[in-house]
Design a protein around this motif. Structure first.
Motif, PDB file in Angstrom:
ATOM      1  N   SER A  31       0.856  -1.181   0.000  1.00  0.00           N
ATOM      2  CA  SER A  31       0.000   0.000   0.000  1.00  0.00           C
ATOM      3  C   SER A  31       0.892   1.231   0.000  1.00  0.00           C
ATOM      4  O   SER A  31       1.995   1.213   0.564  1.00  0.00           O
ATOM      5  CB  SER A  31      -0.904   0.027   1.236  1.00  0.00           C
ATOM      6  OG  SER A  31      -1.724  -1.118   1.309  1.00  0.00           O
ATOM      7  N   ILE A  43      -5.660   2.199   4.184  1.00  0.00           N
ATOM      8  CA  ILE A  43      -4.506   1.378   4.556  1.00  0.00           C
ATOM      9  C   ILE A  43      -4.816   0.489   5.759  1.00  0.00           C
ATOM     10  O   ILE A  43      -4.364  -0.655   5.831  1.00  0.00           O
ATOM     11  CB  ILE A  43      -3.270   2.271   4.805  1.00  0.00           C
ATOM     12  CG1 ILE A  43      -2.768   2.844   3.463  1.00  0.00           C
ATOM     13  CG2 ILE A  43      -2.165   1.496   5.505  1.00  0.00           C
ATOM     14  CD1 ILE A  43      -1.696   3.906   3.599  1.00  0.00           C
ATOM     15  N   GLU A  44      -5.601   0.996   6.688  1.00  0.00           N
ATOM     16  CA  GLU A  44      -5.990   0.170   7.836  1.00  0.00           C
ATOM     17  C   GLU A  44      -6.815  -1.031   7.373  1.00  0.00           C
ATOM     18  O   GLU A  44      -6.644  -2.152   7.878  1.00  0.00           O
ATOM     19  CB  GLU A  44      -6.791   1.005   8.838  1.00  0.00           C
ATOM     20  CG  GLU A  44      -7.280   0.241  10.055  1.00  0.00           C
ATOM     21  CD  GLU A  44      -6.164  -0.376  10.894  1.00  0.00           C
ATOM     22  OE1 GLU A  44      -6.473  -1.282  11.695  1.00  0.00           O
ATOM     23  OE2 GLU A  44      -4.987   0.026  10.753  1.00  0.00           O
ATOM     24  N   ARG A  47      -4.453  -3.514   5.774  1.00  0.00           N
ATOM     25  CA  ARG A  47      -3.703  -4.245   6.810  1.00  0.00           C
ATOM     26  C   ARG A  47      -4.541  -5.375   7.389  1.00  0.00           C
ATOM     27  O   ARG A  47      -4.054  -6.510   7.555  1.00  0.00           O
ATOM     28  CB  ARG A  47      -3.282  -3.278   7.920  1.00  0.00           C
ATOM     29  CG  ARG A  47      -2.411  -3.910   8.998  1.00  0.00           C
ATOM     30  CD  ARG A  47      -2.274  -3.000  10.211  1.00  0.00           C
ATOM     31  NE  ARG A  47      -3.537  -2.783  10.904  1.00  0.00           N
ATOM     32  CZ  ARG A  47      -4.139  -3.672  11.690  1.00  0.00           C
ATOM     33  NH1 ARG A  47      -3.599  -4.866  11.882  1.00  0.00           N
ATOM     34  NH2 ARG A  47      -5.281  -3.383  12.277  1.00  0.00           N
ATOM     35  N   LYS A  48      -5.797  -5.090   7.698  1.00  0.00           N
ATOM     36  CA  LYS A  48      -6.678  -6.101   8.285  1.00  0.00           C
ATOM     37  C   LYS A  48      -6.914  -7.257   7.320  1.00  0.00           C
ATOM     38  O   LYS A  48      -6.927  -8.426   7.711  1.00  0.00           O
ATOM     39  CB  LYS A  48      -8.020  -5.466   8.684  1.00  0.00           C
ATOM     40  CG  LYS A  48      -7.934  -4.555   9.892  1.00  0.00           C
ATOM     41  CD  LYS A  48      -9.287  -3.930  10.193  1.00  0.00           C
ATOM     42  CE  LYS A  48      -9.212  -3.012  11.417  1.00  0.00           C
ATOM     43  NZ  LYS A  48     -10.520  -2.348  11.663  1.00  0.00           N
ATOM     44  N   CYS A  50      -4.956  -8.325   4.877  1.00  0.00           N
ATOM     45  CA  CYS A  50      -3.743  -9.130   4.756  1.00  0.00           C
ATOM     46  C   CYS A  50      -3.510  -9.979   6.000  1.00  0.00           C
ATOM     47  O   CYS A  50      -3.070 -11.127   5.908  1.00  0.00           O
ATOM     48  CB  CYS A  50      -2.534  -8.234   4.495  1.00  0.00           C
ATOM     49  SG  CYS A  50      -2.501  -7.540   2.829  1.00  0.00           S
ATOM     50  N   GLU A  51      -3.834  -9.407   7.135  1.00  0.00           N
ATOM     51  CA  GLU A  51      -3.697 -10.142   8.398  1.00  0.00           C
ATOM     52  C   GLU A  51      -4.602 -11.371   8.401  1.00  0.00           C
ATOM     53  O   GLU A  51      -4.194 -12.470   8.800  1.00  0.00           O
ATOM     54  CB  GLU A  51      -4.054  -9.208   9.557  1.00  0.00           C
ATOM     55  CG  GLU A  51      -3.662  -9.716  10.922  1.00  0.00           C
ATOM     56  CD  GLU A  51      -3.909  -8.652  11.992  1.00  0.00           C
ATOM     57  OE1 GLU A  51      -5.079  -8.500  12.415  1.00  0.00           O
ATOM     58  OE2 GLU A  51      -2.947  -7.975  12.397  1.00  0.00           O
ATOM     59  N   HIS A  57       2.321  -7.561   4.321  1.00  0.00           N
ATOM     60  CA  HIS A  57       1.822  -6.252   3.884  1.00  0.00           C
ATOM     61  C   HIS A  57       2.856  -5.173   4.176  1.00  0.00           C
ATOM     62  O   HIS A  57       3.332  -5.047   5.308  1.00  0.00           O
ATOM     63  CB  HIS A  57       0.515  -5.929   4.616  1.00  0.00           C
ATOM     64  CG  HIS A  57      -0.093  -4.619   4.248  1.00  0.00           C
ATOM     65  ND1 HIS A  57      -0.526  -3.699   5.183  1.00  0.00           N
ATOM     66  CD2 HIS A  57      -0.339  -4.059   3.033  1.00  0.00           C
ATOM     67  CE1 HIS A  57      -1.024  -2.655   4.573  1.00  0.00           C
ATOM     68  NE2 HIS A  57      -0.913  -2.842   3.263  1.00  0.00           N
ATOM     69  N   VAL A  59       3.715  -0.939   3.784  1.00  0.00           N
ATOM     70  CA  VAL A  59       3.204   0.411   3.507  1.00  0.00           C
ATOM     71  C   VAL A  59       4.399   1.290   3.164  1.00  0.00           C
ATOM     72  O   VAL A  59       5.328   1.426   3.968  1.00  0.00           O
ATOM     73  CB  VAL A  59       2.447   1.001   4.710  1.00  0.00           C
ATOM     74  CG1 VAL A  59       1.963   2.417   4.381  1.00  0.00           C
ATOM     75  CG2 VAL A  59       1.267   0.100   5.091  1.00  0.00           C
TER      76      VAL A  59
END
Length: 218
Positions: A31, A43-44, A47-48, A50-51, A57, A59
């Protein structure tokens, strides 16, 4: 299937759908924080996602774009026009050559990691407004990347000629949780419901028969 690809992941509907669709091939998601109103919220979500999928991930900050480039997307929520993507005023949201810059960086990452493909989730609805989402650009950029790398890194852009509604239908089939995506160009806690990307998001979910989980201001 071998993990041979990197994906440019904004955290919006399109790239998140592609992430789930091609998760078995994706070794890395990247990202870019380029200073847009909605970057942080997108972006948050990236992140979630990909987690949840166990995908690495990254940035990468691109502060220079927010500092030097001209776009309403970089100038605060009040500068964002309202209406449909096809409206002429939406051209103010173009961030000049954004995809070219991001693809170049992703290409370098791919070659550094021994990966062969860069995935991007541009789609047919982007063509009217964004030059760096059109098929001609994608083909030319892919050629440049292939010719500029030892292993011939290229672009995989499977959504180029389909609509956002088609993407939403695919996401529905895959069970993508669209509440964990973000689209609004204004970048507020809730989606504004009126900017081009909010309008398109609503339309796509309605046409795909998805009960929209998005929290809109109105």
């Amino acid at each position: 299937m071998k993990k041979d690809s990197i994906i440019i992941l904004s955290g919006g509907m399109d790239s998140v759908t592609l992430l789930h669709y091609r998760k078995d091939r994706i070794a890395l998601a990247v990202s870019f924080d380029y200073g847009s109103n909605h970057n942080a919220r997108e972006i948050e979500c990236a992140r979630k996602q990909c987690e949840m999928l166990g995908i690495e991930h990254l940035v990468i900050p691109l502060e220079f774009m927010g500092k030097y480039f001209k776009s309403s997307l970089l100038e605060g929520a009040e500068k964002i026009p309202e209406g449909h993507y096809a409206d002429d005023n939406m051209k103010s949201t173009v961030v000049p050559f954004r995809n070219g810059i991001m693809l170049s960086i992703a290409c370098g990452l791919a070659e550094s990691r021994g990966l062969l493909h860069v995935m991007m989730a541009n789609h047919g609805g982007d063509h009217a407004i964004y030059p760096d989402c059109r098929p001609e650009f994608v083909a030319s950029m892919s050629d440049a990347m292939r010719n500029g790398t030892y292993e011939g890194v290229d672009i995989l852009a499977e959504f180029t000629n389909i609509t956002k509604s088609d993407i939403a239908r695919l996401g529905k089939r895959l069970g993508v949780d669209y509440s964990l995506t973000y689209s609004c160009y204004k970048g507020g806690e809730k989606h504004c419901g009126k900017c081009g990307t909010c309008v398109e998001r609503k339309e796509a979910m309605a046409q795909a028969g998805i009960e929209d989980p998005t929290d809109y201001e109105d």
